[in-house]
Design an enzyme around this catalytic site. Sequence first.
Site, short mmCIF file in Angstrom:
data_model
loop_
_atom_site.label_atom_id
_atom_site.label_comp_id
_atom_site.label_asym_id
_atom_site.label_seq_id
_atom_site.Cartn_x
_atom_site.Cartn_y
_atom_site.Cartn_z
N HIS A 190 -4.48 3.22 2.84
CA HIS A 190 -5.26 4.14 2.03
C HIS A 190 -5.26 5.56 2.60
O HIS A 190 -5.43 6.52 1.87
CB HIS A 190 -6.65 3.56 1.73
N CYS A 485 3.28 1.47 -10.35
CA CYS A 485 2.18 2.34 -9.95
C CYS A 485 1.95 2.31 -8.45
O CYS A 485 1.00 2.88 -7.94
CB CYS A 485 0.90 1.99 -10.69
C1 PEP Z 1 -0.17 -1.60 -5.12
O1 PEP Z 1 -0.49 -2.61 -4.49
O2 PEP Z 1 1.00 -1.14 -5.17
C2 PEP Z 1 -1.18 -0.84 -5.88
C3 PEP Z 1 -0.84 0.13 -6.69
O3 PEP Z 1 -2.48 -1.16 -5.68
P1 PEP Z 1 -3.35 -0.77 -4.36
O4 PEP Z 1 -2.52 0.16 -3.52
O5 PEP Z 1 -4.61 -0.16 -4.84
O6 PEP Z 1 -3.54 -2.12 -3.74
#
Ligand code: PEP
Length: 560
Positions: A190, A485
């Site tokens: 994150h 995404c």
């Molecule tokens: C992913 O896992 O690629 C995603 C877009 O979700 P997050 O990063 O929020 O787990």
Amino acid sequence: MPEVLTGAGVSPGVGAGPVRRIAGDVPEPEAGSRHGGDAAAERDGALAALEAVAADLEERGARAAAAGNTDGRDVLNAQALMARDPGLADGVTAKIGEGMGAARAVFEAFGVYREMLAGAGEYMAARVSDLDDIRDRAIARLLGLPMPGVPESDEPFVLVARDLAPADTAVLDPAQVVAFVTEEGGPTSHTAILARTMGVPAVVALPGATALADGTRVLVDGSAGTVRTDPADAEVAAALAAGAARDSALAEVSGPGATKDGHAVPLLANVGGPKDLEAALANGAEGVGLYRTEFLFLDRSVPPSDAEQEEAYRKVLEAFPEGRVVVRTLDAGADKPLAFLPPPGEEPNPALGERGLRMARRHPDVLAAQLAALARAAAGLSVKLQVMAPMVTDAAEAAFFAGACRDAGIEHPGVMIEVPAAALRARDLAPEVEFFSIGTNDLTQYACAADRQVGGLAHLQDPWQPAVLDLVAPAAAAGVPCGVCGEAAADPALACVLVGLGVTSLSMSAPSLPLVRAALARHTLDECRRAAEAARAARSAAGAREAARSHLPGLADLGI
Ligand code: PEP
Ligand code: MG
């Protein structure tokens, strides 16, 4: 002596400035600690520390107000009032009178207030973290420890930390932070996502980052993954000028995403809430491809009210009257723990435990309330609302989610493809839903069995791994529109490869949109397909990257 340290570059661009470190947690003062016998001096020291904390908070509040942030001033002034609360001072004095050391007395006196607040309803419970912050600041002063939290600085700085928690970053001022450097965290952590959202260069998984002394001047290159200490002025100026030249080249390409030969690839933004809309619109997003709704739920002991959810969703939906907004239902658990939805038991491997849709199936009321709030938020708006579930594994789960959407009056259900089982058997899931969105962050984590929060495994968290590309291919060919995404979509070369694999839209942190738009505009669909084929034929992530680039000649014009 200048020195070059290397980590993983996760957010492009260069930034230069003095290091400011986020200090670690303030430890709990030892229970049973006693002062030396002079209770009056001990009390004076404790009360002086509380007063110094209050004065510091007020001063920061005045500075926030001078910069136009009156809400910030109000929060800081309210904290200063808590630090000066006479009842608290009495509690500290009484404990010191019993012989307790000042730091422990402060800790215990705050504990009494903490319990009162925690039990006094949602609003007051949210103030507990403010109270903890004051307590920790006072204890840090008494014990001579560095101040906790995001550092204060009169000049823009490079923020250095072991890793960044969402709570640390909520208060960051993007104008003050010129780069992030962390010791932990991988390319899909994150910290990395936040850096790209803020458009701040970042290097993660840098061994020894926290040993950089406060004030050391550094030049951070978020593309190369390097941190140079004590750079020469000329070097900093040259690096900043090169960055500015590339920015102006990018500004020349605008409009909807498409390859050179006109194959449309909608370019969408990943957002965490209404605060990210400005950047999405400024960077020409055609809609939202991933609304991570859990940011609305972080740091709360009870979920936001139905009305609060509806309002946050509506703000995002209203921003794209002609476009689409893909909202992801709560992805609680693992790297996104939510206080009010704890896992049902001890989990040795939280990433493989109860998270995402698995959690929603345990708490159908939370899912139903969220879907209902979304349906109400979209009522009467022209935007196309699509809603998808995270961490879906098989067709039965996809069918469950589509049913829940139908019950709430949501017309366009979809699922994320981020579990290898779902990718391999995408053809089984496709009849249940209207669209897929591949989460390459988790898909890579699970394909390579490499926890995305472990910095030392950065080389395995690479979506260029041919195995990950092999998992994208069946999902993109399953017969429903399939976006990406995950952060892979933000890598301009990989974005071309994904399009070559059949992906139909790309969603990313807003600051990455111009570079991806420019990379697509410089290549035909055929070139993208050849790049994808070459990448899949490689035997390593580095080999795939190199093989793809040899089919994407336009990348060189962009300086990448
Ligand atoms: C992913 O896992 O690629 C995603 C877009 O979700 P997050 O990063 O929020 O787990
Ligand atoms: Mg995910």
